[in-house]
Design a protein around this motif. Structure first.
Motif, PDB file in Angstrom:
ATOM      1  N   ARG A   1       0.859  -1.159  -0.143  1.00 14.26           N
ATOM      2  CA  ARG A   1      -0.069   0.223   0.176  1.00 14.26           C
ATOM      3  C   ARG A   1       0.928   1.279  -0.146  1.00 14.26           C
ATOM      4  O   ARG A   1       0.343   2.397   0.091  1.00 14.26           O
ATOM      5  N   ARG A   2       2.090   1.105   0.019  1.00 11.49           N
ATOM      6  CA  ARG A   2       3.166   2.263  -0.098  1.00 11.49           C
ATOM      7  C   ARG A   2       2.860   3.172   1.210  1.00 11.49           C
ATOM      8  O   ARG A   2       2.963   4.305   1.001  1.00 11.49           O
ATOM      9  N   ASP A   3       2.890   2.504   2.341  1.00 12.08           N
ATOM     10  CA  ASP A   3       2.397   3.399   3.579  1.00 12.08           C
ATOM     11  C   ASP A   3       3.931   3.348   4.535  1.00 12.08           C
ATOM     12  O   ASP A   3       4.037   2.748   5.352  1.00 12.08           O
ATOM     13  N   GLU A   4       4.489   4.652   3.916  1.00 10.66           N
ATOM     14  CA  GLU A   4       5.928   4.863   4.362  1.00 10.66           C
ATOM     15  C   GLU A   4       6.079   4.983   5.880  1.00 10.66           C
ATOM     16  O   GLU A   4       6.816   4.684   6.615  1.00 10.66           O
TER      17      GLU A   4
ATOM     18  N   THR B   1       7.257   1.375  12.562  1.00  9.47           N
ATOM     19  CA  THR B   1       7.290   0.138  12.980  1.00  9.47           C
ATOM     20  C   THR B   1       8.861  -0.439  13.066  1.00  9.47           C
ATOM     21  O   THR B   1       9.069  -1.769  13.227  1.00  9.47           O
ATOM     22  N   TRP B   2       9.744   0.394  12.649  1.00 12.52           N
ATOM     23  CA  TRP B   2      11.362   0.023  12.433  1.00 12.52           C
ATOM     24  C   TRP B   2      12.112   0.613  13.757  1.00 12.52           C
ATOM     25  O   TRP B   2      11.454   1.452  14.300  1.00 12.52           O
ATOM     26  N   HIS B   3      12.603  -0.334  14.336  1.00 13.45           N
ATOM     27  CA  HIS B   3      13.572  -0.133  15.639  1.00 13.45           C
ATOM     28  C   HIS B   3      14.203   1.188  15.492  1.00 13.45           C
ATOM     29  O   HIS B   3      14.982   1.461  14.681  1.00 13.45           O
ATOM     30  N   PRO B   4      14.174   2.080  16.363  1.00 17.51           N
ATOM     31  CA  PRO B   4      14.820   3.358  16.546  1.00 17.51           C
ATOM     32  C   PRO B   4      16.391   3.483  16.376  1.00 17.51           C
ATOM     33  O   PRO B   4      16.995   4.087  15.559  1.00 17.51           O
ATOM     34  N   ARG B   5      16.833   2.162  16.790  1.00 19.00           N
ATOM     35  CA  ARG B   5      18.262   2.082  16.584  1.00 19.00           C
ATOM     36  C   ARG B   5      18.859   1.919  15.054  1.00 19.00           C
ATOM     37  O   ARG B   5      19.753   2.254  14.694  1.00 19.00           O
ATOM     38  N   THR B   6      17.806   1.446  14.292  1.00 23.80           N
ATOM     39  CA  THR B   6      18.334   1.092  12.820  1.00 23.80           C
ATOM     40  C   THR B   6      17.326   1.893  11.794  1.00 23.80           C
ATOM     41  O   THR B   6      17.499   1.595  10.562  1.00 23.80           O
TER      42      THR B   6
ATOM     43  N   PRO C   1      15.748   4.269   9.280  1.00 27.84           N
ATOM     44  CA  PRO C   1      16.157   5.322   8.067  1.00 27.84           C
ATOM     45  C   PRO C   1      15.514   6.434   8.450  1.00 27.84           C
ATOM     46  O   PRO C   1      14.478   6.529   8.733  1.00 27.84           O
ATOM     47  N   ALA C   2      15.932   7.628   7.904  1.00 26.24           N
ATOM     48  CA  ALA C   2      15.187   8.993   7.872  1.00 26.24           C
ATOM     49  C   ALA C   2      14.207   8.767   7.038  1.00 26.24           C
ATOM     50  O   ALA C   2      13.082   9.410   7.296  1.00 26.24           O
ATOM     51  N   GLN C   3      14.381   8.044   5.821  1.00 22.71           N
ATOM     52  CA  GLN C   3      13.160   7.925   4.848  1.00 22.71           C
ATOM     53  C   GLN C   3      13.493   6.761   4.076  1.00 22.71           C
ATOM     54  O   GLN C   3      14.363   6.223   4.032  1.00 22.71           O
ATOM     55  N   LEU C   4      12.191   6.204   3.345  1.00 19.63           N
ATOM     56  CA  LEU C   4      12.623   5.034   2.303  1.00 19.63           C
ATOM     57  C   LEU C   4      12.615   5.269   0.988  1.00 19.63           C
ATOM     58  O   LEU C   4      13.403   4.500   0.371  1.00 19.63           O
ATOM     59  N   GLY C   5      11.838   6.111   0.324  1.00 23.50           N
ATOM     60  CA  GLY C   5      11.711   6.413  -0.834  1.00 23.50           C
ATOM     61  C   GLY C   5      11.527   4.946  -1.520  1.00 23.50           C
ATOM     62  O   GLY C   5      12.142   4.395  -2.513  1.00 23.50           O
ATOM     63  N   LEU C   6      10.027   4.705  -1.244  1.00 22.94           N
ATOM     64  CA  LEU C   6       9.462   3.410  -2.078  1.00 22.94           C
ATOM     65  C   LEU C   6       9.405   3.713  -3.333  1.00 22.94           C
ATOM     66  O   LEU C   6       9.070   4.590  -4.010  1.00 22.94           O
ATOM     67  N   ASP C   7       9.504   2.609  -4.261  1.00 23.74           N
ATOM     68  CA  ASP C   7       9.495   2.550  -5.605  1.00 23.74           C
ATOM     69  C   ASP C   7       8.106   2.493  -5.949  1.00 23.74           C
ATOM     70  O   ASP C   7       7.684   1.223  -6.005  1.00 23.74           O
ATOM     71  N   ALA C   8       7.557   3.343  -6.670  1.00 22.37           N
ATOM     72  CA  ALA C   8       6.162   3.354  -6.951  1.00 22.37           C
ATOM     73  C   ALA C   8       6.053   2.343  -8.272  1.00 22.37           C
ATOM     74  O   ALA C   8       4.679   1.976  -8.381  1.00 22.37           O
ATOM     75  N   GLY C   9       6.964   1.854  -8.709  1.00 25.79           N
ATOM     76  CA  GLY C   9       6.786   0.949 -10.028  1.00 25.79           C
ATOM     77  C   GLY C   9       6.846  -0.661  -9.485  1.00 25.79           C
ATOM     78  O   GLY C   9       6.570  -1.320 -10.391  1.00 25.79           O
ATOM     79  N   THR C  10       7.169  -1.032  -8.015  1.00 26.37           N
ATOM     80  CA  THR C  10       7.171  -2.199  -7.944  1.00 26.37           C
ATOM     81  C   THR C  10       5.738  -2.656  -7.417  1.00 26.37           C
ATOM     82  O   THR C  10       4.956  -1.995  -6.489  1.00 26.37           O
ATOM     83  N   ARG C  11       5.313  -3.745  -7.734  1.00 24.80           N
ATOM     84  CA  ARG C  11       4.282  -4.267  -7.701  1.00 24.80           C
ATOM     85  C   ARG C  11       4.187  -5.682  -6.688  1.00 24.80           C
ATOM     86  O   ARG C  11       4.900  -6.643  -7.498  1.00 24.80           O
ATOM     87  N   TRP C  12       3.964  -5.535  -5.619  1.00 24.30           N
ATOM     88  CA  TRP C  12       4.012  -6.807  -4.624  1.00 24.30           C
ATOM     89  C   TRP C  12       3.019  -7.779  -5.043  1.00 24.30           C
ATOM     90  O   TRP C  12       1.841  -7.184  -5.133  1.00 24.30           O
TER      91      TRP C  12
END
Length: 140
Positions: free
Chosen positions: A60-63, A69-74, A76-87
């Motif tokens: 659903r591209r819910d960045e 839900t990513w552990h604060p220790r690891t 990233p600042a942002q993800l930059g999800l690829d809109a072209g990827t179809r899971w």
């Protein structure tokens, strides 16, 4: 029965169109499955449930949910999800720990997308009582 086709209509067909199955692969609607985690109405009770909800968030591209839900220790600042990827599907291959009685766990999975798949063993830890994704190892 539909007048146009002469076939019986399922009483659930209209509801199914409004509430499609969850992308995570469980036999439940998105709203009752991963949607409740994405809306922050509930927390994933296990590492596997968090893995499934994160897969659905990729679909659903819910960045925001993925970062939350990513552990604060690891995280990233942002993800930059690829809109072209179809899971196209998720297969859980194994789990260790990750229940209500654990503080860590792993989930091994294969996530398919158009043109390939991602095979990973992900590590999860509780942070502030909630399950979080830490990192993962890519597998063959």
């Amino acid at each position: 029965m539909s007048r146009r086709t002469g076939r019986s209509r399922s009483p659930h067909s209209a509801a199914a169109a409004r509430n499609p199955e969850c992308p995570c692969g469980l036999a439940e609607t998105y709203e009752r499955c991963c949607g409740r985690f994405h809306r922050d109405d509930a927390e994933a009770p296990t590492a596997e449930a968090l893995m499934r909800s994160r897969y659905s968030a990729f679909v659903r591209r819910d960045e925001g949910y993925l970062l939350r839900t990513w552990h604060p220790r690891t995280r990233p600042a942002q993800l930059g999800l690829d809109a072209g990827t179809r899971w196209t599907g998720l297969e859980i291959l194994g789990t260790t720990g990750g229940s209500a009685f654990h503080s860590t766990g792993t989930v091994t999975f294969r996530a398919s997308f158009t043109g390939g798949s991602l095979h990973e063993r992900s590590r999860f830890e509780r942070a502030g009582g909630a399950w979080t994704y830490v990192d993962g190892d890519f597998l063959d």
